[in-house]
Scaffold this active site. Structure first.
Site, mmCIF file in Angstrom:
data_model
loop_
_atom_site.group_PDB
_atom_site.id
_atom_site.type_symbol
_atom_site.label_atom_id
_atom_site.label_comp_id
_atom_site.label_asym_id
_atom_site.label_seq_id
_atom_site.Cartn_x
_atom_site.Cartn_y
_atom_site.Cartn_z
ATOM 1 N N LYS A 249 0.868 -1.189 0.000
ATOM 2 C CA LYS A 249 0.000 0.000 0.000
ATOM 3 C C LYS A 249 0.902 1.236 0.000
ATOM 4 O O LYS A 249 1.823 1.356 0.811
ATOM 5 C CB LYS A 249 -0.886 0.030 1.246
ATOM 6 N N MET B 255 7.313 -2.847 9.197
ATOM 7 C CA MET B 255 7.423 -1.507 9.778
ATOM 8 C C MET B 255 8.052 -0.558 8.768
ATOM 9 O O MET B 255 9.005 0.150 9.057
ATOM 10 C CB MET B 255 8.241 -1.544 11.071
ATOM 11 N N VAL C 20 4.415 0.678 4.143
ATOM 12 C CA VAL C 20 3.717 0.169 2.951
ATOM 13 C C VAL C 20 2.573 -0.763 3.330
ATOM 14 O O VAL C 20 2.067 -1.515 2.487
ATOM 15 C CB VAL C 20 4.686 -0.531 1.966
ATOM 16 N N ASP D 45 -5.665 0.620 8.821
ATOM 17 C CA ASP D 45 -5.383 0.424 7.394
ATOM 18 C C ASP D 45 -6.142 -0.751 6.790
ATOM 19 O O ASP D 45 -6.115 -0.931 5.568
ATOM 20 C CB ASP D 45 -3.881 0.202 7.178
#
Length: 285
Positions: free
Chosen positions: A16, A99, A102, A134
């Site tokens: 992402k 971490m 993305v 998210d």
């Protein structure tokens, strides 16, 4: 599940990318309000699932080191949210760094929900924000404008496919550490109406007028981000994604992106580098 359905299924968990990330406020419960234009890459992790008597997880792949296989992993938490009693063996092949800004863990969890919905014949739960802000955007990996804490997701059709390079210096950056350095809690959102952008260069030009409000505090936490941005300085636009440390460069075509990725990989073989297409078609599941 009918007897004709396969006993082993696969799902793709794409990276992402926050093309923009405007932090517009902070709620009383401590969550930050965002306004972000999100797209997904054609690189990512892969999940496989097969029916089993109990629930278990194996983690493989080039970025598997340090990824837990126990109940704290978002993949298993997503599976338990789907059905606390059902069994499956899940295999997660990690290609995305952890971490890294993305959405790797969130995308893995969203792919797990899609995968187990098919394997177990269950509906995806309505309340997935409890797993992470998210997760809603990652459930449907396409271009979208994301607002609130991540729960308001509106598809956006005004972007072309974007040739790009993703670069992570293999330095994990914890989101809470970045937000702890973030001083201005209320910043302007994106325009109410986003423009339709016909070409990658059009997109880069318009995106340059927008922001990632977490870039400056991330630089304070991980100064190496500035080196990554410098490595992408030949791009039409170079920006950090999410809370870092992954940065993306937008290029006019796939050939230019591939050349940049090869150059950066040769200069910094210790970094994670991928030439990719953002906002392109996702593999079928």
């Amino acid at each position: 599940m009918s007897s004709a359905e396969p006993s082993r299924l696969r799902a793709f968990a794409p990276a992402k990318i926050n093309l923009t990330l405007h932090v517009t406020g902070r709620r009383a419960d401590g969550y930050h309000e965002l306004d972000s234009l999100v797209v997904f890459a054609d690189c990512g992790d892969t999940l496989e699932a097969r029916l089993a008597d109990t629930l278990s997880l194996s983690v493989l792949g080039p970025m598997a080191a340090g990824v837990p296989e126990g109940p704290e992993n978002l993949v298993l938490r997503a599976a338990r949210l789907m059905d606390a009693e059902a069994g499956a063996h899940l295999t997660l092949v990690k290609d995305l760094p952890s971490m890294a800004g993305v959405g790797g863990g969130s995308s893995d969890a969203a792919a797990t929900l899609r995968l187990l919905s098919r394997l177990w014949g269950r509906e995806v739960p309505v309340d997935v924000v409890s797993l992470g802000a998210d997760i809603p955007m990652c459930l449907s990996p396409r271009a979208q404008r994301v607002q609130g804490i991540g729960e308001h997701c509106a598809p956006f059709d005004g972007l072309p496919e974007l040739p790009a390079v993703l670069v992570n210096p293999r330095v994990p950056v914890a989101t809470p550490a970045v937000f702890s350095r973030f001083e201005t809690k209320e910043n302007p959102p994106m325009p109410d109406t986003l423009p339709t952008l016909a070409t990658p260069r059009d997109a880069a030009r318009w995106l340059a007028t927008q922001r990632n409000d977490l870039e400056a505090p991330a630089l304070a936490v991980a100064p190496v981000v500035s080196e990554v941005l410098e490595a992408l300085s030949d791009a039409d636009l170079a920006r950090m994604s999410g809370s870092g440390a992954t940065c993306f460069g937008l290029y006019p075509d796939a050939e230019a992106a591939a050349g940049a990725a090869a150059r950066i990989s040769a200069a910094r073989p210790d970094w994670w580098v991928r030439a990719t297409t953002l906002n392109g078609p996702m593999p079928s599941e």
